[in-house]
Design a protein around this motif. Sequence first.
Motif, PDB file in Angstrom:
ATOM      1  N   LEU A 218       0.854  -1.057  -0.008  1.00 47.57           N
ATOM      2  CA  LEU A 218       0.163  -0.011   0.225  1.00 47.57           C
ATOM      3  C   LEU A 218       1.002   1.377   0.020  1.00 47.57           C
ATOM      4  CD1 LEU A 218      -2.868  -0.954   2.633  1.00 47.57           C
ATOM      5  CD2 LEU A 218      -2.901  -0.735   0.030  1.00 47.57           C
ATOM      6  N   ALA A 219       0.280   2.419  -0.757  1.00 43.79           N
ATOM      7  CA  ALA A 219       0.952   3.533  -0.878  1.00 43.79           C
ATOM      8  C   ALA A 219       0.024   4.668  -0.930  1.00 43.79           C
ATOM      9  CB  ALA A 219       2.079   3.655  -1.712  1.00 43.79           C
ATOM     10  N   ASN A 220       0.403   6.055  -0.472  1.00 46.35           N
ATOM     11  CA  ASN A 220      -0.754   6.900  -0.601  1.00 46.35           C
ATOM     12  C   ASN A 220      -0.469   7.711  -2.139  1.00 46.35           C
ATOM     13  OD1 ASN A 220      -0.547   7.141   2.705  1.00 46.35           O
ATOM     14  ND2 ASN A 220      -2.530   7.331   1.674  1.00 46.35           N
ATOM     15  N   ALA A 221      -1.439   7.662  -2.824  1.00 42.87           N
ATOM     16  CA  ALA A 221      -1.288   8.517  -4.090  1.00 42.87           C
ATOM     17  C   ALA A 221      -1.841   9.950  -3.494  1.00 42.87           C
ATOM     18  CB  ALA A 221      -2.371   8.141  -5.340  1.00 42.87           C
TER      19      ALA A 221
ATOM     20  N   TYR B 162      -6.265   9.318 -11.498  1.00 47.16           N
ATOM     21  CA  TYR B 162      -5.359  10.113 -10.607  1.00 47.16           C
ATOM     22  C   TYR B 162      -4.980  11.453 -11.123  1.00 47.16           C
ATOM     23  CZ  TYR B 162      -3.883   5.118 -10.032  1.00 47.16           C
ATOM     24  OH  TYR B 162      -3.727   3.746  -9.813  1.00 47.16           O
ATOM     25  N   ARG B 163      -5.234  12.410 -10.011  1.00 44.41           N
ATOM     26  CA  ARG B 163      -5.253  13.824 -10.325  1.00 44.41           C
ATOM     27  C   ARG B 163      -3.647  14.086  -9.884  1.00 44.41           C
ATOM     28  NH1 ARG B 163      -7.486  14.313 -14.084  1.00 44.41           N
ATOM     29  NH2 ARG B 163      -7.030  16.550 -13.881  1.00 44.41           N
ATOM     30  N   LYS B 164      -3.020  13.314  -8.886  1.00 48.37           N
ATOM     31  CA  LYS B 164      -1.645  13.596  -8.559  1.00 48.37           C
ATOM     32  C   LYS B 164      -1.039  12.226  -8.081  1.00 48.37           C
ATOM     33  CE  LYS B 164       1.477  16.522  -6.092  1.00 48.37           C
ATOM     34  NZ  LYS B 164       1.542  17.524  -5.139  1.00 48.37           N
ATOM     35  N   PHE B 165      -0.089  11.569  -8.749  1.00 45.83           N
ATOM     36  CA  PHE B 165       0.294  10.372  -8.313  1.00 45.83           C
ATOM     37  C   PHE B 165       1.825  10.344  -8.833  1.00 45.83           C
ATOM     38  CE2 PHE B 165       0.005   5.619  -7.322  1.00 45.83           C
ATOM     39  CZ  PHE B 165       1.046   5.742  -6.332  1.00 45.83           C
ATOM     40  N   VAL B 166       2.888  11.186  -8.421  1.00 39.64           N
ATOM     41  CA  VAL B 166       4.049  11.509  -9.284  1.00 39.64           C
ATOM     42  C   VAL B 166       5.191  10.236  -8.790  1.00 39.64           C
ATOM     43  CG1 VAL B 166       3.752  13.921  -9.255  1.00 39.64           C
ATOM     44  CG2 VAL B 166       4.912  12.722  -7.212  1.00 39.64           C
TER      45      VAL B 166
ATOM     46  N   PRO C 221      13.191   5.054 -11.326  1.00 47.17           N
ATOM     47  CA  PRO C 221      12.830   4.608 -10.243  1.00 47.17           C
ATOM     48  C   PRO C 221      11.337   4.450 -10.081  1.00 47.17           C
ATOM     49  CG  PRO C 221      13.789   6.423  -9.648  1.00 47.17           C
ATOM     50  CD  PRO C 221      13.792   6.274 -11.077  1.00 47.17           C
ATOM     51  N   ASN C 222      10.598   5.534 -10.445  1.00 46.43           N
ATOM     52  CA  ASN C 222       9.119   5.767 -10.427  1.00 46.43           C
ATOM     53  C   ASN C 222       8.484   6.514 -11.565  1.00 46.43           C
ATOM     54  OD1 ASN C 222      10.218   6.464  -7.308  1.00 46.43           O
ATOM     55  ND2 ASN C 222       8.714   4.871  -7.367  1.00 46.43           N
ATOM     56  N   CYS C 223       7.329   6.541 -11.683  1.00 43.18           N
ATOM     57  CA  CYS C 223       6.661   7.188 -12.966  1.00 43.18           C
ATOM     58  C   CYS C 223       5.389   8.069 -12.408  1.00 43.18           C
ATOM     59  CB  CYS C 223       6.173   6.166 -13.915  1.00 43.18           C
ATOM     60  SG  CYS C 223       7.492   5.243 -15.015  1.00 43.18           S
ATOM     61  N   ASP C 224       5.275   9.129 -13.178  1.00 42.97           N
ATOM     62  CA  ASP C 224       4.197  10.310 -12.840  1.00 42.97           C
ATOM     63  C   ASP C 224       3.111   9.843 -13.696  1.00 42.97           C
ATOM     64  OD1 ASP C 224       2.415  12.391 -12.553  1.00 42.97           O
ATOM     65  OD2 ASP C 224       3.784  13.723 -13.068  1.00 42.97           O
ATOM     66  N   ILE C 225       1.987   9.091 -13.225  1.00 47.08           N
ATOM     67  CA  ILE C 225       0.807   8.802 -13.811  1.00 47.08           C
ATOM     68  C   ILE C 225      -0.221   9.699 -13.411  1.00 47.08           C
ATOM     69  CG2 ILE C 225       1.758   6.327 -13.788  1.00 47.08           C
ATOM     70  CD1 ILE C 225      -0.416   5.754 -11.708  1.00 47.08           C
ATOM     71  N   SER C 226      -0.157  10.838 -13.079  1.00 42.93           N
ATOM     72  CA  SER C 226      -1.017  12.029 -12.909  1.00 42.93           C
ATOM     73  C   SER C 226      -1.844  12.033 -14.126  1.00 42.93           C
ATOM     74  CB  SER C 226      -0.459  13.170 -12.512  1.00 42.93           C
ATOM     75  OG  SER C 226       0.443  13.064 -11.220  1.00 42.93           O
ATOM     76  N   GLY C 227      -3.220  12.004 -14.095  1.00 44.62           N
ATOM     77  CA  GLY C 227      -3.922  12.225 -15.120  1.00 44.62           C
ATOM     78  C   GLY C 227      -4.473  10.919 -15.823  1.00 44.62           C
TER      79      GLY C 227
END
Length: 818
Positions: free
Chosen positions: A622-625, A658-662, A694-700
């Motif tokens: 689990l993680a917080n978007a 997702y409005r913000k998940f960077v 290492p991570n991706c921005d999937i905002s939108g």
Amino acid sequence: MTSRTPLLAGAALLAIAALAQRAQAAEDAQRPGQGAADQPAAATGGARNGDAIVVTARRRTETAQDIPLAISVVGGDQLDSTGSFNVGRLQQLTPALQFYSSNPRNTAVNIRGIGVPFGLTSDGFEQGVGIYIDDVYYSRVASATFDFLDVAQIEVLRGPQGTLYGKNTSAGAINITTNQPTFAFEGKAEVSIGNYNFKQAKAVVSGPLSDRLAARLALSSTSRRGTIYNVTTDQWLQSQDNIGLRGQLLWEPASDLSVTLVGDYNEQNALCCGSVFVRAGATQRPLNRQYAALAAAQNYAPPSTDPFDRLSDLDARLNAGNVIGGVALKVKWDLGHSNLTSITAWRTWDWKPENDRDFTGLPIVTLSQNPSQQNQYTQELRYTYSGRAVDFVIGAFAFDQRIDTQGLEAHGSASSQWSITPSNPLANDPTVLDGLTARNTQYLKSTSLALFGQASWKVSDAFTIQPGVRLNYDRKEGFYERRVFTGEGTELLGSETDARSVAQLGIFRPQLSAPRASNWNFSYDLTLSYALAPDVLTYATYARSFKTVGINQNGLPTDAAGVPIQAAGQIAPEKVNHFELGIKTQFWDRRATFNLAAFRTEIKDYQATVTNGQFGVLRGYLANAGKVRTQGFEADFSIRPSERFNAYVSGAYTDATYRKFVDAPCPPELSGGSALAAGQTPGAPGTPGGPSAPNCDISGQRLPGVSKWSVSFGAEGNAPARLLGEDGEVYFGYDGSYRSNFSSLASPSAYTWIDGYSLSNFRLGFRTDNGLDVFGWVRNAFDENYFEQLFVGPGNTGLIAGLPGDPRTWGGTIQMSF
């Protein structure tokens, strides 16, 4: 949706209407006039009182059209006739509901795209959609995979319901009401048979034991051969093998007091849960570590590259043993204009799974088992009052739960060549990883206490103000220990530095964590409703809701050195702001109903299940978007011009993103490459050996599991007939559904989009007034090929496996009520 589906569906609807029109014309010729027909349901069907659908969604008896709430109602008869014998089938009748299940434990029930994080389940978070059966809260969604048993009605409430229900529900609630014991003797028996060796039997008997004591007993049994053939084991996967039993005792020592004792037992022993090869997509792994090269190195090929051949070669043991049961005591004291109700319940769940997590016929992952046992205790006290100007409900709720899990994961002889870099000489030694085993021990203790209430103030005959409040306290305490053993039985402590041990620790690493968290939440809502006319109700709702604090119960993600990230142990609560506008209308002497709702829900700190595809780290945690938003509109139209014909159509447009998940995990095509150096640009999707962020921005991007468009529609017509010496009616019914494409991965991937599809179900039968009903049915009549879910294989190799939906099924049912 195939081009022939809407054409054939339209022809079916016309045929139904024509049948009904001829029958009605014949009847009209024999009588001078016609009264108002029964009110049609807002979506499908429900329990009726005169010409109204009666619901208990707000903890008091009301009609569905009189409450300022988006609600779908499905009656028990509709469930039986459409073959909707569990929540999975229910989603075909209620477009705003989403249901996904790779196995009973990993089951998600969402409303409007939110509720349960999509993916592998963690015990450390709460359900956003509450499931209640006769006022008892079911904390595990696994209960939704069992057959409905003696159900009178199901109400699907959309939007937060925390000021009405014991356990907080931030996305909605499924309120299931069963038939109650009666002081008049009655019973029902039903038998169904179909292809794939489908057999289902149900029986119910109810009646008095004395003038103050009544009993009701219901049982069901469902079995079916699987739909996926395993060429390795010569077995059919995805079978059904369910048994359910429910008994009730009703004691009425006085006219104003009732005591109901309920016990139920449900057992499931399906040969489940399998998957088929779907495709292999390019990732950023080196080419010799992607699926095609790894499979060729071991001379492996799946039994078919066409997933709808429904062939599998999984070589590990499969099982989905599942037992759920419980006891509940409900005491209701009628005080005239008010009621005092107490519900005390204990529930237990025993889960015995066996899985094949490499999705291939190679002995890579040979064991994947996480059996668990749950005990849950709930106590709810509720006081309801109904007056001329004010109605209200106030309640207190206590919840205590413990879950114990004993995990076992092991690798086999093919794992070395599959999992270790080919340049490493150990990759050619099958003994390195053969027998490597992780033993996981974990438990969860969860406590929740709440005070809640909602009032309705009738300012005038037309205008009502409805405020609600909730105060909630939650505490969670977890424990997780993973111990790692080599094939020779030697325990690895994580500090070993020799090459063999390092390779083994790359697959499993010991870990110990004990996350805990507690949290207070205050939430509230306000609904204003105004009746523009006797049969036209408008309403507006604002709700400030939450989903309580969570913990990563299945272990913690690790840093680059393999050290658990302790800060990830606690997951912040979701903060929910919900807005809704709606109108409920009836016209044509209440023969027609049209309801419309528009909604917008914004969630900060959305609790998402994220996945890392590499061996050696957690599959999901689990993680917080940062922020999520779901918005859209829903429309329900139903019509019943006469007793000879009824039809409905319900549709939902859901824009959930997702409005913000960077800092989300990257999808497969952007994963598996070399570490991204400072100032370096990530490689293009699917570029072998390219650098991976290492991570991706999937905002939108769209939330997983959510179709933008979802529609349910159907009709039934009947005509008088006489058959085998019995007077009755012959009927023909059709129920269809359509949903547009959706993502089957939390971080949307080009490889895991599921195409939209349409399903059509037909039934033709004969029923009499004395309780006989005989009908034939066909489901997925046009044999649509579709997927329920797609899965990303471990290791970022590009392997995509899937779970095909049921093919065409057909059969017959005989029901007798007495």
